[in-house]
Design an enzyme around this catalytic site. Sequence first.
Site, PDB file in Angstrom:
ATOM      1  N   TYR A 149       0.853  -1.192   0.000  1.00 54.93           N
ATOM      2  CA  TYR A 149       0.000   0.000   0.000  1.00 54.93           C
ATOM      3  C   TYR A 149       0.882   1.232   0.000  1.00 54.93           C
ATOM      4  O   TYR A 149       1.803   1.341   0.815  1.00 54.93           O
ATOM      5  CB  TYR A 149      -0.895  -0.012   1.242  1.00 54.93           C
ATOM      6  CG  TYR A 149      -1.851   1.162   1.338  1.00 54.93           C
ATOM      7  CD1 TYR A 149      -2.915   1.306   0.459  1.00 54.93           C
ATOM      8  CD2 TYR A 149      -1.699   2.115   2.348  1.00 54.93           C
ATOM      9  CE1 TYR A 149      -3.810   2.380   0.560  1.00 54.93           C
ATOM     10  CE2 TYR A 149      -2.588   3.186   2.466  1.00 54.93           C
ATOM     11  CZ  TYR A 149      -3.643   3.307   1.572  1.00 54.93           C
ATOM     12  OH  TYR A 149      -4.514   4.358   1.686  1.00 54.93           O
ATOM     13  N   ASP A 244       9.272   2.645   0.203  1.00 57.74           N
ATOM     14  CA  ASP A 244       8.212   3.343   0.932  1.00 57.74           C
ATOM     15  C   ASP A 244       8.368   2.956   2.402  1.00 57.74           C
ATOM     16  O   ASP A 244       7.930   1.886   2.830  1.00 57.74           O
ATOM     17  CB  ASP A 244       6.842   2.933   0.382  1.00 57.74           C
ATOM     18  CG  ASP A 244       5.701   3.592   1.150  1.00 57.74           C
ATOM     19  OD1 ASP A 244       5.973   4.270   2.170  1.00 57.74           O
ATOM     20  OD2 ASP A 244       4.542   3.424   0.735  1.00 57.74           O
ATOM     21  N   LYS A 272       4.110   8.859   9.343  1.00 61.83           N
ATOM     22  CA  LYS A 272       3.868   8.284  10.667  1.00 61.83           C
ATOM     23  C   LYS A 272       4.841   8.761  11.752  1.00 61.83           C
ATOM     24  O   LYS A 272       4.660   9.831  12.318  1.00 61.83           O
ATOM     25  CB  LYS A 272       3.836   6.762  10.562  1.00 61.83           C
ATOM     26  CG  LYS A 272       2.728   6.279   9.598  1.00 61.83           C
ATOM     27  CD  LYS A 272       2.497   4.806   9.640  1.00 61.83           C
ATOM     28  CE  LYS A 272       1.605   4.285   8.517  1.00 61.83           C
ATOM     29  NZ  LYS A 272       0.184   4.281   8.789  1.00 61.83           N
TER      30      LYS A 272
HETATM   31  N1  PMP Z   1       2.690   3.908   2.558  1.00 62.41           N
HETATM   32  C1  PMP Z   1       2.660   2.986   3.528  1.00 62.41           C
HETATM   33  C2  PMP Z   1       3.698   1.910   3.549  1.00 62.41           C
HETATM   34  C3  PMP Z   1       1.683   3.045   4.524  1.00 62.41           C
HETATM   35  O1  PMP Z   1       1.670   2.120   5.484  1.00 62.41           O
HETATM   36  C4  PMP Z   1       0.723   4.078   4.486  1.00 62.41           C
HETATM   37  C5  PMP Z   1      -0.381   4.205   5.531  1.00 62.41           C
HETATM   38  N2  PMP Z   1      -0.652   3.108   6.266  1.00 62.41           N
HETATM   39  C6  PMP Z   1       0.804   5.019   3.450  1.00 62.41           C
HETATM   40  C7  PMP Z   1       1.787   4.907   2.511  1.00 62.41           C
HETATM   41  C8  PMP Z   1      -0.184   6.146   3.355  1.00 62.41           C
HETATM   42  O2  PMP Z   1       0.013   7.028   4.408  1.00 62.41           O
HETATM   43  P1  PMP Z   1      -1.154   8.010   4.903  1.00 62.41           P
HETATM   44  O3  PMP Z   1      -2.214   7.143   5.503  1.00 62.41           O
HETATM   45  O4  PMP Z   1      -0.481   8.899   5.900  1.00 62.41           O
HETATM   46  O5  PMP Z   1      -1.641   8.758   3.720  1.00 62.41           O
END
Ligand code: PMP
Length: 432
Positions: A149, A244, A272
């Site tokens: 994701y 990511d 995060k």
């Molecule tokens: N990349 C990864 C690996 C994530 O875990 C997440 C959110 N869980 C995101 C992108 C998207 O981040 P956000 O919810 O702050 O938009």
Amino acid sequence: MVTTTFNTTKSEEIFAAAQKLMPGGVSSPVRAFKSVGGQPIVFDRVEGAYVWDVDGNQYIDYVGTWGPAICGHTHPEVIAALHDALNKGTSFGAPCYQENVLAEMVIDAVPCIEMVRFVNSGTEACMAVLRLMRAFTGREKLIKFEGCYHGHADMFLVKAGSGVATLGLPDSPGVPKSTTANTLTAPYNDLEAVKTLFEQNPDEIAGVILEPVVGNAGFIPPDAGFLEGLRVLTQEYGALLVFDEVMTGFRIAYGGAQEKFGVTPDLTTLGKVIGGGLPVGAYGGRRDIMEMVAPAGPMYQAGTLSGNPLAMTAGIKTLELLNKSGTYEYLDKITKKLSQGLLKIAKETGNEACGGQISAMFGLFFNPGPVHNYEDAKKSDLSKFARFHRGMLERGVYLAPSQFEAGFTSLAHTDEDIDRTLAMAHEVMSSL
Ligand code: PMP
């Protein structure tokens, strides 16, 4: 033992009202507990390793607001720093010195990052990094992995993880085919599949983006040689490698998965933890690539609230707390105890399960395993997971409400918290 006081009347009332006001009653899908029975708890407050709901139930928290709370919720030093910053204003829309401080900390910590741009979420960071990959290489295709994701931008909603996996919505309506036509996918941990994609699309692939340790299809670590293999392949084909690390950054190790595994990508996304619980994302990497970002270069990306002093302050304090000796050893020790304990209990109680942990990130699949990719993860017993989740909730343990999400520990979790969690897990797993 189910706490005799376990009562969720107020949560039920508030959630019922919320469903008339907001789609599904929530501001983000997985919070609706759809795959684990559909009745979420409504939070009242958080502190340390605990959350309290509006009915007064207390839980040991293994979600940590989906990752940011690695020092524990409402850490007094973070709160004090935020109070000071708040007195000077909530947003400047202009440069502030805290951006320099956090940027320097990120650059010092994360091996590939020589320059960084702050944004407001992980989604934004991933959208921007993709534009940058394309701008730098002059190519349009990208490779992502099934079950990973990278936020909810159109280009990434192809075989994605997280809520998309939880709700079984692999291809969201509203995403134009033309937007995803350049998104190629491969199974995680499958180097051969990536190689084939490169061979079929020579000189067309801008880069490869992945979660270096997957958290959004459940917890799936990279096989030995996978990250190294991607590094070699991307270099061979003139493409960029992007980690990511929105989830793994400052969690798997201070310098993220790239420090832990010794593989340095070209670009990295963060979120995060670096916002300490306030809205933040970031992308950064090689100076020659980052200098393409406006106004240094022509690739446009901007944000009204980006780099705002509150989020920067919470991030700085959080990283200061993490950068003390022994923190990651502690996180690894308690998380290992939790993960190994859960696997042992599953075995003793006759439940087929597999899982693992790295540092403060863990996972447990009701699946004989091994789980190397999203297809393997999907073979898990989802109804058993739902019963496990509910049983733990009733006993004061708050786990991520989906089999396809990793769990998180924090510096605030004690040995006693882990012991209690394992005792409750024994009770629940004995009756699954
Ligand atoms: N990349 C990864 C690996 C994530 O875990 C997440 C959110 N869980 C995101 C992108 C998207 O981040 P956000 O919810 O702050 O938009």
